[in-house]
Design a protein around this motif. Sequence first.
Motif, PDB file in Angstrom:
ATOM      1  N   THR A 248       0.837  -1.209   0.000  1.00 47.41           N
ATOM      2  CA  THR A 248       0.000   0.000   0.000  1.00 47.41           C
ATOM      3  C   THR A 248       0.867   1.251   0.000  1.00 47.41           C
ATOM      4  O   THR A 248       0.582   2.217  -0.726  1.00 47.41           O
ATOM      5  N   ILE A 249       1.933   1.261   0.759  1.00 39.11           N
ATOM      6  CA  ILE A 249       2.825   2.421   0.802  1.00 39.11           C
ATOM      7  C   ILE A 249       3.519   2.606  -0.547  1.00 39.11           C
ATOM      8  O   ILE A 249       3.602   3.734  -1.070  1.00 39.11           O
ATOM      9  N   ILE A 250       3.989   1.530  -1.132  1.00 42.86           N
ATOM     10  CA  ILE A 250       4.661   1.621  -2.435  1.00 42.86           C
ATOM     11  C   ILE A 250       3.702   2.121  -3.506  1.00 42.86           C
ATOM     12  O   ILE A 250       4.050   2.999  -4.308  1.00 42.86           O
ATOM     13  N   LEU A 251       2.483   1.593  -3.529  1.00 46.38           N
ATOM     14  CA  LEU A 251       1.501   2.043  -4.526  1.00 46.38           C
ATOM     15  C   LEU A 251       1.111   3.503  -4.298  1.00 46.38           C
ATOM     16  O   LEU A 251       0.904   4.253  -5.262  1.00 46.38           O
ATOM     17  N   SER A 252       1.017   3.932  -3.066  1.00 44.76           N
ATOM     18  CA  SER A 252       0.695   5.330  -2.762  1.00 44.76           C
ATOM     19  C   SER A 252       1.810   6.252  -3.235  1.00 44.76           C
ATOM     20  O   SER A 252       1.542   7.320  -3.809  1.00 44.76           O
ATOM     21  N   LEU A 253       3.059   5.880  -3.009  1.00 44.62           N
ATOM     22  CA  LEU A 253       4.183   6.689  -3.474  1.00 44.62           C
ATOM     23  C   LEU A 253       4.243   6.733  -4.993  1.00 44.62           C
ATOM     24  O   LEU A 253       4.520   7.787  -5.585  1.00 44.62           O
ATOM     25  N   LEU A 254       3.974   5.613  -5.645  1.00 46.78           N
ATOM     26  CA  LEU A 254       3.947   5.569  -7.097  1.00 46.78           C
ATOM     27  C   LEU A 254       2.849   6.473  -7.657  1.00 46.78           C
ATOM     28  O   LEU A 254       3.062   7.210  -8.623  1.00 46.78           O
ATOM     29  N   LYS A 255       1.682   6.454  -7.018  1.00 48.63           N
ATOM     30  CA  LYS A 255       0.574   7.313  -7.444  1.00 48.63           C
ATOM     31  C   LYS A 255       0.942   8.779  -7.285  1.00 48.63           C
ATOM     32  O   LYS A 255       0.669   9.610  -8.160  1.00 48.63           O
ATOM     33  N   LEU A 256       1.570   9.133  -6.179  1.00 46.54           N
ATOM     34  CA  LEU A 256       2.000  10.511  -5.961  1.00 46.54           C
ATOM     35  C   LEU A 256       3.035  10.941  -6.998  1.00 46.54           C
ATOM     36  O   LEU A 256       2.970  12.056  -7.520  1.00 46.54           O
ATOM     37  N   LEU A 257       3.963  10.078  -7.293  1.00 40.81           N
ATOM     38  CA  LEU A 257       5.004  10.400  -8.257  1.00 40.81           C
ATOM     39  C   LEU A 257       4.427  10.632  -9.653  1.00 40.81           C
ATOM     40  O   LEU A 257       4.788  11.588 -10.336  1.00 40.81           O
ATOM     41  N   VAL A 258       3.495   9.789 -10.057  1.00 37.83           N
ATOM     42  CA  VAL A 258       2.913   9.900 -11.390  1.00 37.83           C
ATOM     43  C   VAL A 258       2.007  11.124 -11.511  1.00 37.83           C
ATOM     44  O   VAL A 258       1.987  11.798 -12.536  1.00 37.83           O
ATOM     45  N   THR A 259       1.262  11.445 -10.492  1.00 45.49           N
ATOM     46  CA  THR A 259       0.307  12.558 -10.577  1.00 45.49           C
ATOM     47  C   THR A 259       0.926  13.909 -10.265  1.00 45.49           C
ATOM     48  O   THR A 259       0.316  14.936 -10.554  1.00 45.49           O
ATOM     49  N   CYS A 260       2.109  13.949  -9.699  1.00 44.75           N
ATOM     50  CA  CYS A 260       2.727  15.216  -9.313  1.00 44.75           C
ATOM     51  C   CYS A 260       4.124  15.361  -9.897  1.00 44.75           C
ATOM     52  O   CYS A 260       5.079  15.706  -9.195  1.00 44.75           O
ATOM     53  N   LEU A 261       4.267  15.117 -11.192  1.00 43.64           N
ATOM     54  CA  LEU A 261       5.567  15.248 -11.830  1.00 43.64           C
ATOM     55  C   LEU A 261       6.003  16.707 -11.879  1.00 43.64           C
ATOM     56  O   LEU A 261       5.164  17.605 -12.026  1.00 43.64           O
TER      57      LEU A 261
END
Length: 149
Positions: A9-22
Amino acid sequence: MTLPVLILTIILSLLKLLVTCLPTDAVNWIMSKFKIHSEISDANSIITFDGKRLEGEDKIQVINYFNEAKFLKKNHIFPGNEQLFLHPENSGTPIVIDTKRGKNDVRLFVYSYNDHVDVVKQYKKKVVAYSLLSESLQESTIPVIRDLA
């Protein structure tokens, strides 16, 4: 069992943040890869008109006019049918720009009309055609081109 789910869950949350906030620079770099009308530079471009190579101030002027032109629309053509794309009122003498984009050689055929400018872009084994709006290129205010035309 809860520890692997929590880590996932933490890894997926960080990935989502990275993709949406480039960052803006990363977004601009990605967008430039898909641009149809990309800017050309003076350093790695060769411009010819009617078999004569443009140099110096005329070359810089054509590049600036081309870079400042506004993209209108993409035109659909098939390789080998470039002449079908052109309008009958064209004199048939394009401005030819040979340049590099990354590792690829790109050839641009620029045809000027009274109301728009057509560009046929050839790179790799692809052909793309599009229209631009540039009063400077449409009027042929470049002295060398005006004298030759």
